[in-house]
Design an enzyme around this catalytic site. Sequence first.
Site, PDB file in Angstrom:
ATOM      1  N   TYR A 127     -22.526  47.502  -6.848  1.00  0.00           N
ATOM      2  CA  TYR A 127     -24.261  47.825  -7.041  1.00  0.00           C
ATOM      3  C   TYR A 127     -24.491  49.307  -6.831  1.00  0.00           C
ATOM      4  O   TYR A 127     -23.884  50.251  -7.115  1.00  0.00           O
ATOM      5  CB  TYR A 127     -24.773  46.845  -6.028  1.00  0.00           C
ATOM      6  N   LYS A 145     -22.425  22.104 -23.447  1.00  0.00           N
ATOM      7  CA  LYS A 145     -21.989  23.189 -24.277  1.00  0.00           C
ATOM      8  C   LYS A 145     -21.512  24.509 -23.868  1.00  0.00           C
ATOM      9  O   LYS A 145     -20.443  25.078 -24.320  1.00  0.00           O
ATOM     10  CB  LYS A 145     -23.248  23.645 -25.324  1.00  0.00           C
TER      11      LYS A 145
END
Length: 755
Positions: free
Chosen positions: A44, A99
Amino acid sequence: MADDKDLSFTEREALFYHSTIRPGKIEVIASKPMATQRDLSLAYSPGVAAPVQAIADDPATAAIYTSRSNLVAVISNGTAILGMGNLGALASKPVMEGKAVLFKRFADVDSIDIELDTEDPDKFIEAVALMEPSFGGINLEDIAAPECFIIEQALRERMNIPVMHDDQHGTAIIAAAGLLNACHLTGRDLKDVKMVVNGAGASAIACTELIKALGVPHDNVIMCDRSGPIYRGREGKIDQWKSAHAVDTDARSLEEALTGADIFLGLSAAGALKASDVEHMADQPIIFAMANPVPEIMPDEAKAVRPDAIIATGRSDFPNQVNNVLGFPFIFRGALDVRATTINEEMKIAAARAIAELARETVPEEVAAAYGKNQQFGREYIIPAPFDPRLMERVSSAVAKAAMDSGVAQSPIEDFAAYAHSLKARLNPTTSVLTQVYEDAKKNPKRVVFAEAEEDVVLRAAIQFRDFGYGTPVLVGRTKKVKEKLQALSVDDPDSFEIQNSADCAHIPAMVEYLYKRLQRKGFTERDIRRTVNQERNVFAALLVALGHGDAMISGLTRPFGQTAREVGLVLDHKPGAIPFGIHLMIGKNYTVFLADTTINERPDAQQLAHIAKETAAVAQRLGHQPRVAFLSYSTFGNPSGKWLDNIRDAVHILDEDDSVTFEYEGEMAPDAALNPAVMERYPFSRLSAPANVLVMPGLQSANLSAKLLRELAGNAVIGPMLIGMEKPVQIAPMTAIAPDVLTLAVLAAAGVVS
């Protein structure tokens, strides 16, 4: 929907599956180290500023510095969920999560599910189009027609990444592949066939368009909806997508359309095709009955009137399954890898042809062995099995090349041989083979004796074993106690389970006679035998198997492994010429390591080590791997020297003299010399071509410690111990096992993969 009796699981089990461990089926994990303050600073602020500026300067570098190039969004509004209809966006989330899991499982594609709460196509289009910076591809799912056509077309025009509505094109690609092979087997040319399509929804239209693109003339295809054939001039409501497939025909019913037809393509409803309709089709009719879960006609009904028919369905319990999972993971894999701007007709055709060609090839020996059956191209094998590990390489490569040839690839592949190798390395073949083992167990169900059925963990596994269709559990325990626990676990029909209680079992006299003959010269009186049979559940369970009342058994949760093995050994022998031993499987994303012997032999001699190596290599082959065996030691090729090395060196020499050995092996060597490529380079004379995947341990102490240590550190990534070498399939679970562990070992025992 099918009746509950047609399903391989209950509603209770499905809900338990989705709610246990943690809700849902997906989670997000970091792909980079996050252990130190420096890691966090790189991940970060301030470290993230560098890739931000690089992407701002050159947007193409997002493929290098972010996950976008391997990230697909699975998006739905829930207007056409499976066969259940419009149940809304939130209700579609379990399907979309599923999925996403399939993308990761089959093609190592990261995926996020997104459910949009709108039935307005314009709002849906706008929402998805605005997400282009986040994703490398968009998989649309479970969107009702005709809105799905409008949405997909608009997004393909607006977005510069692959967009595909899988309900349309996934089915079309697999059906087209099967049709190519069916025509090949029956000597048909696509330009001459006559085809009838029953159904005019999204999937049916997509199938028809792709099959026409492959060469079937427009006028040779009659499409039927609920009102019958779609012909030019037909009155009534016919939208633009249906009217595009209207033809001149005198047929006014499905029955009339099918007279003399070569092909029936069904994407409609159960029972829509009658046996009398099949009778009037052409010789060697090709029937794709793809309604789910019940096809337009059951294969046995069609075969009864036309034995010469080639039949495909959408079901896994019949040959020639038209399964979308053969296509969409690998289509997106290839598209992402070349950073394709779209998925075009050329890429879909390439995928269909690659799948068809793969089915025609000889199935490699190791794949056939892994699947446990002979699968070769023919009338009942026109579509590859969904878990064929070669699909990743073949289909993804074909799609990537088609994207390049058609000019939509932004990052062309320069070395396809290297690309194919990288595809093989992305996935672990064990996961494919184990999945296939579960499928095969359903097709050949066995009776498995669960020796400790009064334990909740064991009972949960036994319930799942039955509900998932793997076979019949034989529960050993006190009848009343087992039934009470079944009721406590919300089983509606506890009386339907077979419970064997030694207190009242009709087989006790035969058991006593059998065991007394085995042990009467080993210090056991008949009274001892009777007491042992009545009181020792492992002995009782093993006798059920020995006398043919069960095909396999599983135990281990209430007693240490060694004690359970000794009790089973009173009843069952090891295989002739074999020694029993244990294997642990350490499974990672793209590797499996087989660790042996972790359970039985305290200080194996050279002959035993050689035998363990050969048998473990055979298990590795059955699970889809090319074995590379390392005989482990604290010493690597004599450094440091020691007194416990001769048996390891002698085991290597025994394999040197064995002409039947075809796998790689080497030793003695430390683990880093067997597994770390950098360390392996120091020993150019080593016979291992790559890191070892079969580790033969020098003794039980080091083996068992290593296996248990890795289990605690790796958790669900460990399977075992698996007991090898017994005359009957027996598995002994660790005392710390949970229900999924017991279920896996029970299925492996039933399938005989590791016996």
